[in-house]
Design an enzyme around this catalytic site. Structure first.
Site, PDB file in Angstrom:
ATOM      1  N   LYS A 167       0.833  -1.340   0.164  1.00 36.94           N
ATOM      2  CA  LYS A 167      -0.117   0.105   0.139  1.00 36.94           C
ATOM      3  C   LYS A 167       0.984   1.042   0.122  1.00 36.94           C
ATOM      4  O   LYS A 167       0.365   2.280  -0.725  1.00 36.94           O
ATOM      5  CB  LYS A 167      -0.983   0.078   1.334  1.00 36.94           C
ATOM      6  CG  LYS A 167      -1.549   1.246   1.361  1.00 36.94           C
ATOM      7  CD  LYS A 167      -2.390   1.361   2.988  1.00 36.94           C
ATOM      8  CE  LYS A 167      -2.516   3.026   3.184  1.00 36.94           C
ATOM      9  NZ  LYS A 167      -3.116   3.061   4.653  1.00 36.94           N
ATOM     10  N   ASN A 168       1.763   1.318   0.778  1.00 37.89           N
ATOM     11  CA  ASN A 168       2.718   2.675   0.933  1.00 37.89           C
ATOM     12  C   ASN A 168       3.228   3.018  -0.146  1.00 37.89           C
ATOM     13  O   ASN A 168       3.719   4.082  -0.340  1.00 37.89           O
ATOM     14  CB  ASN A 168       3.596   2.322   2.210  1.00 37.89           C
ATOM     15  CG  ASN A 168       2.910   2.281   3.631  1.00 37.89           C
ATOM     16  OD1 ASN A 168       1.758   3.030   3.494  1.00 37.89           O
ATOM     17  ND2 ASN A 168       3.382   1.875   4.709  1.00 37.89           N
ATOM     18  N   ASP A 217       4.826   0.659  11.565  1.00 35.99           N
ATOM     19  CA  ASP A 217       3.728  -0.143  11.238  1.00 35.99           C
ATOM     20  C   ASP A 217       3.634  -1.533  11.935  1.00 35.99           C
ATOM     21  O   ASP A 217       2.542  -1.953  11.787  1.00 35.99           O
ATOM     22  CB  ASP A 217       3.467   0.037   9.664  1.00 35.99           C
ATOM     23  CG  ASP A 217       3.228   1.247   9.362  1.00 35.99           C
ATOM     24  OD1 ASP A 217       2.883   2.184   9.943  1.00 35.99           O
ATOM     25  OD2 ASP A 217       3.340   1.391   8.278  1.00 35.99           O
ATOM     26  N   ASP A 243      -5.311   7.862   9.430  1.00 37.75           N
ATOM     27  CA  ASP A 243      -5.362   7.285  10.713  1.00 37.75           C
ATOM     28  C   ASP A 243      -5.336   8.193  12.019  1.00 37.75           C
ATOM     29  O   ASP A 243      -4.762   9.265  11.923  1.00 37.75           O
ATOM     30  CB  ASP A 243      -3.942   6.511  10.953  1.00 37.75           C
ATOM     31  CG  ASP A 243      -4.007   5.129   9.952  1.00 37.75           C
ATOM     32  OD1 ASP A 243      -5.141   4.751   9.892  1.00 37.75           O
ATOM     33  OD2 ASP A 243      -2.866   4.610   9.923  1.00 37.75           O
ATOM     34  N   MET A 289       8.076   7.206  16.684  1.00 41.44           N
ATOM     35  CA  MET A 289       7.773   7.947  15.660  1.00 41.44           C
ATOM     36  C   MET A 289       6.405   8.507  15.448  1.00 41.44           C
ATOM     37  O   MET A 289       6.126   9.669  14.817  1.00 41.44           O
ATOM     38  CB  MET A 289       7.975   7.192  14.357  1.00 41.44           C
ATOM     39  CG  MET A 289       9.616   6.838  14.140  1.00 41.44           C
ATOM     40  SD  MET A 289      10.068   5.736  12.648  1.00 41.44           S
ATOM     41  CE  MET A 289       9.637   6.960  11.388  1.00 41.44           C
ATOM     42  N   ARG A 327      -5.142  10.458   2.906  1.00 33.99           N
ATOM     43  CA  ARG A 327      -3.950  11.035   3.436  1.00 33.99           C
ATOM     44  C   ARG A 327      -2.979  10.909   2.208  1.00 33.99           C
ATOM     45  O   ARG A 327      -2.191  11.849   2.157  1.00 33.99           O
ATOM     46  CB  ARG A 327      -3.111  10.478   4.781  1.00 33.99           C
ATOM     47  CG  ARG A 327      -2.090  11.193   5.070  1.00 33.99           C
ATOM     48  CD  ARG A 327      -1.685  10.652   6.564  1.00 33.99           C
ATOM     49  NE  ARG A 327      -0.499  11.473   6.736  1.00 33.99           N
ATOM     50  CZ  ARG A 327      -0.914  12.525   7.623  1.00 33.99           C
ATOM     51  NH1 ARG A 327      -1.767  13.165   7.720  1.00 33.99           N
ATOM     52  NH2 ARG A 327       0.295  13.403   7.742  1.00 33.99           N
TER      53      ARG A 327
END
Length: 434
Positions: free
Chosen positions: A22-23, A319, A121, A341, A97
């Site tokens: 996804k990223n 993640d 998120d 983070m 986002r």
């Protein structure tokens, strides 16, 4: 609002394939706006965030053709610039986002971009300063329209520049790179993110005619070109899914093979699970997880308690901390999980405590997990998914728990995981969507 009903206590067995990352794909789709020619992207996951971005670029005037179940061709020849100033477009950006990465390509190619504050998120504050300052360094002018609540970014022609980023933001670096490839002159980005997904973006841009050097390092040099051309690109497997499947196998005492994981791009992830005592075997480009009735958390060489913390690549991706935390609840020993983070990503641990886990939440960033060593199983519970990554962690907990659990707000999970219940049920899970 949909929910998952999970019957816990079932062991998994067989093979499972991770979806496309996804990223990475969110960056890649935005990059297709940098050329008027066709760009074909393969291994695109069928998940909510990605589908929403595909629909958004389609409404922007990009021609989108679906070639197969996971392959699309994008052609941004006739982008509707008027639509990009509409309230409808800006409202859709605010709920996605990934839309922030439209800024770089739009300003670089068309000289203007409008964007509202993007959503995503509920995991605390995520600054956009790196994006904005970086593109400002290339000569763009930023104006905040208070009445509409939007940012207006303009530039006649971006100009290459040297910049030292204040943080190694992945999306921030991606945005700056996409802007710089069409800028005049040379851009140098120091403290650039160097995650595999950013490397993939740079390699794709180079195939399109960009001139980017220093890929895989934190010092990127970009020589601007006049235009980019079409190409084909294949998205990497999702490292977060790979880690999630490792965690599921450990928690449910299962034997599974995770196929085609792109081992060379997993970084420290396999070793992080080994620190919790989980056995893994690399078989070609697959990861084999054998049945383990117990697994013991390592200590540091001096005997002190193990600490697992996130960090920019090549450190551990944030993640996966929620998955590692859940897996530790059934390990032998204790571990400190330190989420450096992001804010608020550990606030789901109260739900695990309700299920019987022994966790001390020290503050918003640190939690001590005291493992049960499988002597006590977690209890089924009614749960709510607060974000994508906490959602998958709660699903793993529920799969290992005694009894039945219900997870509501699974739209959060759907944003990041493709048909997760179908794929897990195929290897022995008992998950029903209601």
């Amino acid at each position: 609002m949909a929910s998952f009903v999970i019957e816990g206590g079932h062991r998994l067995s067989g093979e499972i394939y991770p979806q496309g990352a996804k990223n990475e794909v969110l960056q890649i789709i935005c990059a297709t706006l940098l050329t008027a020619e066709e760009v074909t992207v393969n291994n695109i996951p069928d998940i909510l965030d990605v589908n929403n971005l595909i629909q958004l670029v389609r409404e922007m005037g990009v021609t989108v053709a679906k070639n197969s179940i996971d392959s699309y061709t994008f052609k941004a020849k006739n982008v509707d610039l008027a639509y990009l100033e509409s309230d409808e477009f800006l409202k859709k950006c605010s709920s996605l986002r990934g839309s922030v990465m439209l800024i770089g390509p739009m300003v670089a190619r068309f000289g203007k971009a409008l964007i509202s504050k993007p959503g995503g998120d509920k995991i605390g504050r995520r600054r956009l300063d790196t994006h904005f300052v970086g593109i400002q360094n290339l000569g763009a002018d930023f104006h905040y329209d208070e009445e509409r609540g939007i940012y207006v970014i303009t530039a006649e022609r971006l100009q290459g520049n040297y910049m030292l980023l204040d943080e190694a933001s992945v999306t921030g670096t991606a945005n700056i790179v996409m802007a710089a490839v069409l800028a005049k002159g040379t851009t140098t980005i120091y403290n650039a993110a160097c995650e595999p997904y950013l490397q993939q973006l740079c390699h794709m841009l180079n195939r399109m005619g960009a001139k980017i050097s220093g890929i895989a390092s934190n010092l990127l040099t970009i020589e601007g070109v006049e235009e980019l051309h079409g190409t084909q690109h294949t998205v990497l497997p999702d490292m977060i899914e790979v880690g999630s499947f490792i965690g599921m196998a450990a928690m449910t005492k299962s034997e599974i093979t995770i196929k085609n994981v792109s081992n060379e791009n997993l970084g420290i992830i396999p070793e992080s699970f080994r620190r919790l005592g989980i056995k893994l075997e690399q078989k070609g480009d697959d990861i084999y997880v054998p049945v383990q009735e117990t697994y013991q958390i390592e200590s540091f060489i001096d005997g002190s308690i193990m600490t697992i913390a996130d960090a920019p690549w090549p450190g551990l991706t944030p993640d996966l901390l929620s998955v590692l935390l859940v897996v530790a609840t059934q390990a032998k020993g204790s571990v400190l999980i330190h989420q450096k983070m992001f804010e608020s990503r550990l606030f789901f641990v109260d739900k695990l405590i309700d299920m019987g886990a022994q966790i001390i939440l020290c503050d918003p960033h640190r939690a001590v997990v005291i493992g049960h060593n499988h002597d006590f199983t977690l209890r089924g519970a009614r749960l709510t998914s607060p974000d994508i990554r906490a959602g998958i962690a709660l699903l793993i907990a529920a799969m290992s728990a005694e009894g039945t659990s219900t997870i509501s707000n699974i739209e959060q999970i759907d944003r990041g995981y493709q048909n997760i219940e179908g794929r897990l049920n195929a290897i022995g899970a008992r998950i029903t969507r209601i």
